[in-house]
Each structure stands twice: as structure tokens, then as C-alpha cells.
Design a protein around this motif. Structure first.
Motif, PDB file in Angstrom:
ATOM      1  N   GLN A   1      19.649 145.700  35.948  1.00  0.00           N
ATOM      2  CA  GLN A   1      18.942 145.445  34.691  1.00  0.00           C
ATOM      3  C   GLN A   1      19.742 145.973  33.495  1.00  0.00           C
TER       4      GLN A   1
ATOM      5  N   ARG B   1      22.810 145.819  24.274  1.00  0.00           N
ATOM      6  CA  ARG B   1      22.710 145.914  22.809  1.00  0.00           C
ATOM      7  C   ARG B   1      21.977 147.187  22.400  1.00  0.00           C
ATOM      8  N   ALA B   2      20.888 147.501  23.085  1.00  0.00           N
ATOM      9  CA  ALA B   2      20.112 148.700  22.752  1.00  0.00           C
ATOM     10  C   ALA B   2      20.914 149.971  23.046  1.00  0.00           C
TER      11      ALA B   2
ATOM     12  N   SER C   1      24.121 150.264  22.977  1.00  0.00           N
ATOM     13  CA  SER C   1      25.374 150.325  22.231  1.00  0.00           C
ATOM     14  C   SER C   1      25.214 150.715  20.767  1.00  0.00           C
TER      15      SER C   1
ATOM     16  N   ARG D   1      22.002 143.475  31.471  1.00  0.00           N
ATOM     17  CA  ARG D   1      21.434 142.401  30.654  1.00  0.00           C
ATOM     18  C   ARG D   1      21.846 142.605  29.192  1.00  0.00           C
ATOM     19  N   PRO D   2      22.169 141.510  28.486  1.00  0.00           N
ATOM     20  CA  PRO D   2      22.643 141.632  27.100  1.00  0.00           C
ATOM     21  C   PRO D   2      21.703 142.416  26.188  1.00  0.00           C
ATOM     22  N   GLU D   3      20.401 142.218  26.316  1.00  0.00           N
ATOM     23  CA  GLU D   3      19.473 142.930  25.426  1.00  0.00           C
ATOM     24  C   GLU D   3      19.454 144.429  25.715  1.00  0.00           C
ATOM     25  N   VAL D   4      19.684 144.816  26.960  1.00  0.00           N
ATOM     26  CA  VAL D   4      19.746 146.240  27.304  1.00  0.00           C
ATOM     27  C   VAL D   4      21.046 146.832  26.786  1.00  0.00           C
TER      28      VAL D   4
END
Length: 55
Positions: free
Chosen positions: A36, A44-45, A47, A39-42
Motif C-alpha cells: 500500500q 505523495r503524502a 514526500s 501507491r502514488p497517493e501514499v
């Protein structure tokens, strides 16, 4: 020897198991949750104000 087997006996509603370790300024996160964290959204958070890599 340290036995961590009980840490992995989790059910579907028990949440995630995360292992964190700091080496100098870097922090390594191992998540036993089916990738999990990749995942790109994770990513992003994670980073915000940091460099993030997934391997």
C-alpha cells in the motif's frame, strides 16, 4: 533470539504492521500491508518536505 511471529498474526480489521528505523537523516519504513505504501497517493503524502523512494 527475538520471536516476532505474534506481530504478524493480524486479522483483516487489525490494521497494518509498520517497522520504522532511522539511519542518520534517513528513515526506513517497512509496511506489511500488500505494498500500500507504493501507491502514488501514499507516496505523495510521505514526500512532503522529504525525498521518498519505493523499492
Amino acid at each position: 533470539m527475538l520471536d516476532l511471529s505474534e506481530a504478524y498474526e493480524i486479522g483483516p480489521n487489525d490494521g497494518w504492521v509498520l517497522h520504522l528505523d532511522q539511519v542518520g537523516p534517513a528513515v526506513t519504513i517497512f509496511a506489511n500491508n500488500g505494498f500500500q505504501g507504493a501507491r502514488p497517493e501514499v507516496l505523495r503524502a510521505f514526500s512532503v518536505d522529504a525525498e521518498v523512494r519505493s523499492a
